[in-house]
Design a protein around this motif. Structure first.
Motif, mmCIF file in Angstrom:
data_model
loop_
_atom_site.group_PDB
_atom_site.id
_atom_site.type_symbol
_atom_site.label_atom_id
_atom_site.label_comp_id
_atom_site.label_asym_id
_atom_site.label_seq_id
_atom_site.Cartn_x
_atom_site.Cartn_y
_atom_site.Cartn_z
ATOM 1 N N GLY A 106 -18.019 -4.838 -13.941
ATOM 2 C CA GLY A 106 -18.236 -5.182 -12.546
ATOM 3 C C GLY A 106 -17.392 -4.358 -11.604
ATOM 4 O O GLY A 106 -16.666 -3.460 -12.020
ATOM 5 N N PRO A 107 -17.485 -4.671 -10.316
ATOM 6 C CA PRO A 107 -16.691 -3.943 -9.332
ATOM 7 C C PRO A 107 -15.204 -4.251 -9.492
ATOM 8 O O PRO A 107 -14.826 -5.256 -10.094
ATOM 9 N N CYS A 108 -14.381 -3.386 -8.948
ATOM 10 C CA CYS A 108 -12.934 -3.599 -8.982
ATOM 11 C C CYS A 108 -12.381 -3.338 -7.584
ATOM 12 O O CYS A 108 -13.019 -2.702 -6.756
ATOM 13 N N SER A 109 -11.193 -3.822 -7.349
ATOM 14 C CA SER A 109 -10.570 -3.640 -6.036
ATOM 15 C C SER A 109 -9.901 -2.273 -5.954
ATOM 16 O O SER A 109 -9.565 -1.649 -6.974
ATOM 17 N N LEU A 110 -9.682 -1.826 -4.731
ATOM 18 C CA LEU A 110 -8.936 -0.590 -4.516
ATOM 19 C C LEU A 110 -7.528 -0.741 -5.083
ATOM 20 O O LEU A 110 -6.981 0.206 -5.651
ATOM 21 N N ARG A 111 -6.940 -1.909 -4.979
ATOM 22 C CA ARG A 111 -5.618 -2.181 -5.550
ATOM 23 C C ARG A 111 -5.627 -1.894 -7.052
ATOM 24 O O ARG A 111 -4.727 -1.257 -7.581
ATOM 25 N N TRP A 112 -6.672 -2.372 -7.746
ATOM 26 C CA TRP A 112 -6.778 -2.158 -9.183
ATOM 27 C C TRP A 112 -6.867 -0.662 -9.479
ATOM 28 O O TRP A 112 -6.242 -0.168 -10.413
ATOM 29 N N ILE A 113 -7.645 0.059 -8.676
ATOM 30 C CA ILE A 113 -7.797 1.502 -8.891
ATOM 31 C C ILE A 113 -6.461 2.212 -8.719
ATOM 32 O O ILE A 113 -6.079 3.051 -9.546
ATOM 33 N N TYR A 114 -5.716 1.887 -7.663
ATOM 34 C CA TYR A 114 -4.393 2.496 -7.480
ATOM 35 C C TYR A 114 -3.500 2.206 -8.683
ATOM 36 O O TYR A 114 -2.839 3.104 -9.213
ATOM 37 N N ARG A 140 -7.823 10.600 -1.380
ATOM 38 C CA ARG A 140 -7.099 10.089 -0.204
ATOM 39 C C ARG A 140 -8.067 9.768 0.933
ATOM 40 O O ARG A 140 -7.946 8.725 1.581
ATOM 41 N N ARG A 141 -9.015 10.654 1.178
ATOM 42 C CA ARG A 141 -10.008 10.418 2.245
ATOM 43 C C ARG A 141 -10.863 9.191 1.919
ATOM 44 O O ARG A 141 -11.168 8.388 2.799
ATOM 45 N N THR A 142 -11.250 9.073 0.664
ATOM 46 C CA THR A 142 -12.095 7.960 0.248
ATOM 47 C C THR A 142 -11.387 6.629 0.441
ATOM 48 O O THR A 142 -11.987 5.658 0.899
ATOM 49 N N ALA A 143 -10.109 6.571 0.100
ATOM 50 C CA ALA A 143 -9.358 5.312 0.173
ATOM 51 C C ALA A 143 -8.898 4.975 1.593
ATOM 52 O O ALA A 143 -8.699 3.801 1.918
ATOM 53 N N ALA A 144 -8.746 5.975 2.437
ATOM 54 C CA ALA A 144 -8.226 5.761 3.790
ATOM 55 C C ALA A 144 -9.083 4.746 4.547
ATOM 56 O O ALA A 144 -10.307 4.804 4.517
ATOM 57 N N GLY A 145 -8.412 3.838 5.203
ATOM 58 C CA GLY A 145 -9.115 2.863 6.034
ATOM 59 C C GLY A 145 -9.711 1.690 5.277
ATOM 60 O O GLY A 145 -10.330 0.825 5.892
ATOM 61 N N HIS A 146 -9.553 1.647 3.976
ATOM 62 C CA HIS A 146 -10.071 0.527 3.185
ATOM 63 C C HIS A 146 -8.919 -0.382 2.767
ATOM 64 O O HIS A 146 -7.844 0.094 2.403
ATOM 65 N N ALA A 147 -9.162 -1.672 2.799
ATOM 66 C CA ALA A 147 -8.164 -2.653 2.384
ATOM 67 C C ALA A 147 -8.010 -2.637 0.869
ATOM 68 O O ALA A 147 -8.954 -2.326 0.131
ATOM 69 N N LEU A 148 -6.825 -2.989 0.398
ATOM 70 C CA LEU A 148 -6.566 -3.028 -1.043
ATOM 71 C C LEU A 148 -7.469 -4.012 -1.768
ATOM 72 O O LEU A 148 -7.787 -3.809 -2.942
ATOM 73 N N ARG A 205 0.826 -1.210 0.000
ATOM 74 C CA ARG A 205 0.000 0.000 0.000
ATOM 75 C C ARG A 205 0.858 1.255 0.000
ATOM 76 O O ARG A 205 0.587 2.199 -0.744
ATOM 77 N N THR A 206 1.879 1.270 0.836
ATOM 78 C CA THR A 206 2.776 2.424 0.884
ATOM 79 C C THR A 206 3.422 2.648 -0.469
ATOM 80 O O THR A 206 3.557 3.793 -0.930
ATOM 81 N N MET A 207 3.799 1.559 -1.142
ATOM 82 C CA MET A 207 4.421 1.684 -2.453
ATOM 83 C C MET A 207 3.426 2.201 -3.497
ATOM 84 O O MET A 207 3.742 3.101 -4.282
ATOM 85 N N LEU A 208 2.203 1.658 -3.510
ATOM 86 C CA LEU A 208 1.199 2.124 -4.466
ATOM 87 C C LEU A 208 0.871 3.599 -4.248
ATOM 88 O O LEU A 208 0.823 4.384 -5.204
ATOM 89 N N GLU A 209 0.659 3.984 -3.010
ATOM 90 C CA GLU A 209 0.354 5.383 -2.721
ATOM 91 C C GLU A 209 1.552 6.275 -3.029
ATOM 92 O O GLU A 209 1.394 7.392 -3.522
ATOM 93 N N GLY A 210 2.749 5.771 -2.776
ATOM 94 C CA GLY A 210 3.965 6.537 -3.064
ATOM 95 C C GLY A 210 4.138 6.795 -4.549
ATOM 96 O O GLY A 210 4.474 7.915 -4.965
ATOM 97 N N TRP A 211 3.914 5.763 -5.364
ATOM 98 C CA TRP A 211 4.032 5.947 -6.811
ATOM 99 C C TRP A 211 2.931 6.854 -7.354
ATOM 100 O O TRP A 211 3.172 7.671 -8.252
ATOM 101 N N LEU A 212 1.737 6.743 -6.818
ATOM 102 C CA LEU A 212 0.664 7.615 -7.269
ATOM 103 C C LEU A 212 0.995 9.068 -6.931
ATOM 104 O O LEU A 212 0.874 9.962 -7.780
ATOM 105 N N ASP A 213 1.466 9.325 -5.722
ATOM 106 C CA ASP A 213 1.845 10.683 -5.338
ATOM 107 C C ASP A 213 3.023 11.196 -6.171
ATOM 108 O O ASP A 213 3.077 12.377 -6.529
#
Length: 170
Positions: free
Chosen positions: A135-143, A114-122, A15-23
Motif C-alpha cells: 500500500g501507500p506509505c508516508s513521506l516520513r516513512w520514505i525519509y 528534494r523537489r518532489t518532497a518540497a511542500g508536502h507534509a510528512l 523534518r529538518t532532522m530527517l532531511e539533515g540526516w539524509l543529506d
C-alpha cells in the motif's frame, strides 16, 4: 570535487532532522568515493561481493528515483541502469561508465527527490506503490527508509574503500 558534510542539528524539528540526516548520509557516500580513479570506483574489492563504489552510487540514484519519483509522486520514471537483461545493472558498471556520469545522474536524482518532497507534509501518503509493498506509505516513512538505505550502504562503502586504498573514516 570536494564534498562538505554537515552533521544534522541536534535540536531541530522533525523534518529538518530527517532531511539533515539524509543529506549527511548522501555526503558520506560521496566522501567514500573522493580521490579515486574511475577504474578504482568500478572495482569490486571485497570478494566475493560484486559491489563497487560506482555501483553503490548508481544504485542510490535508482533508489532515490524509485522512492521519491515513482512511489511518492507516482511518476512513470523508468530505470536508469537496470533492465530485463540485467536486473541488477546498476551494480555492474562497465569500462565505458564514468564517475562523472554516475555522480551527475545521482545528484540529479537527489535534486529531483528534494523537489518532489518540497511542500508536502510528512504524513502525506504516496501516490504510487513500491513493488515490494502492498500500500501507500508516508513521506516520513520514505525519509526514514532512505536514511536506513544510505547508512547500510555506507557501511559497505567503508569496506570497499578500505580494500582499495586503505582509507578509513566515518
Amino acid at each position: 570535487m570536494t564534498t562538505h558534510r554537515t552533521e544534522p542539528a541536534r535540536n531541530a524539528d522533525e523534518r529538518t532532522m530527517l532531511e539533515g540526516w539524509l543529506d549527511y548520509h548522501r555526503a558520506t557516500l560521496a566522501l567514500k568515493c573522493e580521490g579515486l580513479t574511475d577504474e578504482q570506483l568500478r572495482t569490486a574489492s571485497v570478494t566475493p561481493s560484486e559491489l563497487s563504489l560506482m555501483g553503490l552510487v548508481r544504485h542510490m540514484a535508482e533508489v532515490e528515483r524509485s522512492w521519491f519519483r515513482r512511489v511518492f509522486a507516482g511518476e512513470d520514471a523508468g530505470p536508469l541502469y537496470y533492465g530485463e537483461a540485467d536486473p541488477d545493472g546498476e551494480f555492474h558498471p562497465g569500462e565505458a561508465d564514468t564517475w562523472k556520469d554516475a555522480y551527475r545522474t545521482w545528484q540529479g536524482e537527489i535534486e529531483a527527490a528534494r523537489r518532489t518532497a518540497a511542500g508536502h507534509a510528512l504524513d502525506e501518503r504516496s501516490q504510487g506503490r513500491h513493488h515490494s509493498h502492498s500500500g501507500p506509505c508516508s513521506l516520513r516513512w520514505i525519509y526514514t527508509h532512505m536514511i536506513e538505505e544510505y547508512a547500510r550502504h555506507n557501511g559497505h562503502a567503508d569496506l570497499i574503500r578500505q580494500a582499495i586504498d586503505g582509507a578509513t573514516g566515518e
